[in-house]
Scaffold this active site. Structure first.
Site, PDB file in Angstrom:
ATOM      1  N   GLU A 248      29.866  81.678 -12.919  1.00 20.52           N
ATOM      2  CA  GLU A 248      29.705  80.877 -14.126  1.00 20.52           C
ATOM      3  C   GLU A 248      30.985  80.099 -14.453  1.00 20.52           C
ATOM      4  O   GLU A 248      30.944  79.062 -15.117  1.00 20.52           O
ATOM      5  CB  GLU A 248      29.315  81.797 -15.297  1.00 20.52           C
ATOM      6  CG  GLU A 248      28.300  81.178 -16.233  1.00 20.52           C
ATOM      7  CD  GLU A 248      27.684  82.183 -17.194  1.00 20.52           C
ATOM      8  OE1 GLU A 248      26.618  82.723 -16.855  1.00 20.52           O
ATOM      9  OE2 GLU A 248      28.265  82.429 -18.263  1.00 20.52           O
TER      10      GLU A 248
ATOM     11  N   HIS B 228      23.953  97.059   7.620  1.00 26.57           N
ATOM     12  CA  HIS B 228      22.658  97.165   8.306  1.00 26.57           C
ATOM     13  C   HIS B 228      21.633  96.181   7.747  1.00 26.57           C
ATOM     14  O   HIS B 228      20.443  96.318   7.991  1.00 26.57           O
ATOM     15  CB  HIS B 228      22.153  98.609   8.218  1.00 26.57           C
ATOM     16  CG  HIS B 228      23.075  99.565   8.903  1.00 26.57           C
ATOM     17  ND1 HIS B 228      22.851 100.050  10.167  1.00 26.57           N
ATOM     18  CD2 HIS B 228      24.279 100.065   8.517  1.00 26.57           C
ATOM     19  CE1 HIS B 228      23.862 100.831  10.517  1.00 26.57           C
ATOM     20  NE2 HIS B 228      24.744 100.857   9.533  1.00 26.57           N
TER      21      HIS B 228
ATOM     22  N   LYS C  42      17.377  77.049 -20.620  1.00 26.52           N
ATOM     23  CA  LYS C  42      17.072  77.490 -21.991  1.00 26.52           C
ATOM     24  C   LYS C  42      16.306  76.405 -22.735  1.00 26.52           C
ATOM     25  O   LYS C  42      15.292  76.671 -23.381  1.00 26.52           O
ATOM     26  CB  LYS C  42      18.376  77.786 -22.758  1.00 26.52           C
ATOM     27  CG  LYS C  42      19.009  79.110 -22.452  1.00 26.52           C
ATOM     28  CD  LYS C  42      20.062  79.390 -23.523  1.00 26.52           C
ATOM     29  CE  LYS C  42      21.026  80.455 -23.084  1.00 26.52           C
ATOM     30  NZ  LYS C  42      22.205  80.547 -23.942  1.00 26.52           N
TER      31      LYS C  42
END
Ligand code: PA5
Length: 446
Positions: free
Chosen positions: A286, A307, A421
């Site tokens: 961010e 793995h 948003k």
């Protein structure tokens, strides 16, 4: 310092003159930060927070945590992004990812309001059945949808169970000092409130009430955490690259980025670091991912992920470098038992400490990845405790700020988070977003 930067495995990737050439840029980044002349300079409260915090509030946090520990079986911590990742990271790192399952841990601590899932919500409500519940809702803006919805749900639960007055004793709010819906609502309802400082953004707020109340409720010594961070804040002030491991980490990231290493993988060998990795990813993602720039922060827990992602790191697209966290003493030991029959052929390991096997796996992996063309930075951490974790948190926060300035972005804003948003509000029909809603529905064909 209990943290040491080991650059030994970078020698084939970075030449000495490259450090020399970036050193002046680091000095400039340091000057911009210390003299508050860089972008986002109104959000630098975290720099001095470990020493310069509100002592009265700190002792209220400790008292509230004690009350929660005495009166609750379950603490629901409501928040998203920077309003929950730090607390969860510290609790899992210092106590355990299985903290809620281990005997004697009271209260159990669950995190809510960090997603939009009926399944997750119902599961938490079930976990609260028959238990005494407290809530710590954390939102700086006080308007973020996910935590606001979760708070409504858990407030209802508490008011039905204990009545309004009883619920008031069990709800703790961490929000802006004066602004926002949550602050206004808390004042009216009479909840105890704690402050997200004006000049501290979410992802830099773990050492404020945002992180400290849930962390203290888990029985962790927050004084030691702050002391460790304060020690780091004093240690990392010298802008000379050779004298400052934190700044050197920031510089190395940028040297590698400029060579096309656009992804950083934070690698840890301990499952208790998983949420710490998530906190780190938010901090760097961010802060740096903007203006079409940034190092993409990824993370792995080895040897588990050797793995799964090991193949890609060893042999795939050469876009990444690794930062390995090497914790010398985790506070646990486990010897591999002997087997006289040696049917599994493992007796060459008999009597060996699991930590020594882990260390060998780590060294073998570093060499393999370096051979595969992946630069490896190693951060050596002496031990796993509150003080050293405080140092590590501050190390990464400060390095992130310097690195962001080297990248020429504002590390303290997050304009990109707003886009989803706004669209969500428009599509949900929030007042004020009607026109935008019509446009978006047209684009979506409904
Ligand atoms: O780091 C940040 O600033 C964000 O991740 C915020 O913490 C997150 O969006 C939550 O915001 P708020 O605390 O206002 O609810």
């Amino acid at each position: 310092m209990s943290i040491k930067l080991n650059t030994h495995y970078l020698e084939s990737f970075i030449r000495p003159h490259e450090y020399a050439q970036i050193a002046d840029q680091v000095r400039l980044a340091d000057k911009m930060l210390r003299e508050k002349t860089g972008p986002g300079n109104q959000m630098l409260g975290w720099i001095h927070l470990p020493e310069n915090y509100d002592r009265e509030e700190f002792s209220r946090i400790q008292k509230a945590a004690e009350k929660i520990r005495k009166t609750c079986d379950v603490l629901i911590v409501i928040g998203i992004g920077g309003s929950y990742l730090g607390a969860r990271a510290v609790i899992e790192y210092l106590r355990s990812p299985n903290y809620n399952l281990l005997p004697g841990n009271k209260p159990q601590i669950y995190f809510s309001g960090n997603c939009i899932s009926a399944d997750a919500m119902n599961e938490l409500l079930k976990l609260c059945e028959g238990k005494d519940v407290c809530v710590n809702v954390i939102s700086k803006s006080g308007t973020t949808t996910e935590p606001a919805v979760a708070f409504r749900v858990f407030r209802n639960l508490l008011e039905e169970k204990y009545g309004k007055a009883g619920a008031r004793e069990r709800i703790f709010v961490t929000t802006d000092r004066a602004r926002g819906t949550l602050k206004a609502f808390s004042t009216e309802a009479g909840y105890e409130t704690f402050v997200v400082p004006d000049d501290v953004g979410g992802r830099f707020s773990v050492l404020s009430a945002v992180g400290l109340l849930p962390i203290a409720a888990a029985g962790i010594d927050i004084t030691k955490l702050m002391e460790g961070a304060a020690a780091a804040s004093r240690a990392y002030t010298n802008p000379d690259l050779e004298q400052n491991d934190c700044y050197r980490y920031a510089a190395i990231r940028n040297i590698l980025y400029r060579k096309g290493k656009v992804m950083e993988i934070l690698a840890s060998y301990e499952p208790f670091s998983m949420m710490f990795n998530e906190w780190w990813k938010q901090l760097y993602g961010e802060s740096e991912g903007k203006d079409l720039k940034g190092i993409y922060p990824a993370s792995v827990i080895f040897s588990t992920d050797l793995h799964s992602l090991g193949q890609f790191i060893q042999d795939g697209n050469r876009i990444m470098f690794e930062t390995v966290i090497d914790i010398a003493d985790t506070g646990n030991t486990c010897k591999i038992p002997d087997d006289p029959n040696n049917i599994d052929g493992l007796n060459f390991l008999s009597g060996m400490e699991l930590d020594d096997v882990k260390k060998t796996a780590m060294l073998g992996t570093i060499l393999a990845h370096v051979d595969g063309g992946v630069p490896n930075i190693v951060i050596e951490v002496s031990k796993r405790d509150e003080f050293v974790l405080g140092e590590l948190i501050y190390f990464f926060e400060m390095a992130c700020a310097i690195s962001g300035y080297l990248l020429a972005v504002n590390p303290f804003d997050q304009p990109g988070v707003e886009s989803y948003k706004k669209n969500m509000f428009a599509l949900l029909g929030k007042p004020g977003y009607e026109e935008m809603g019509k446009e978006l529905r047209k684009r979506l064909n409904f």
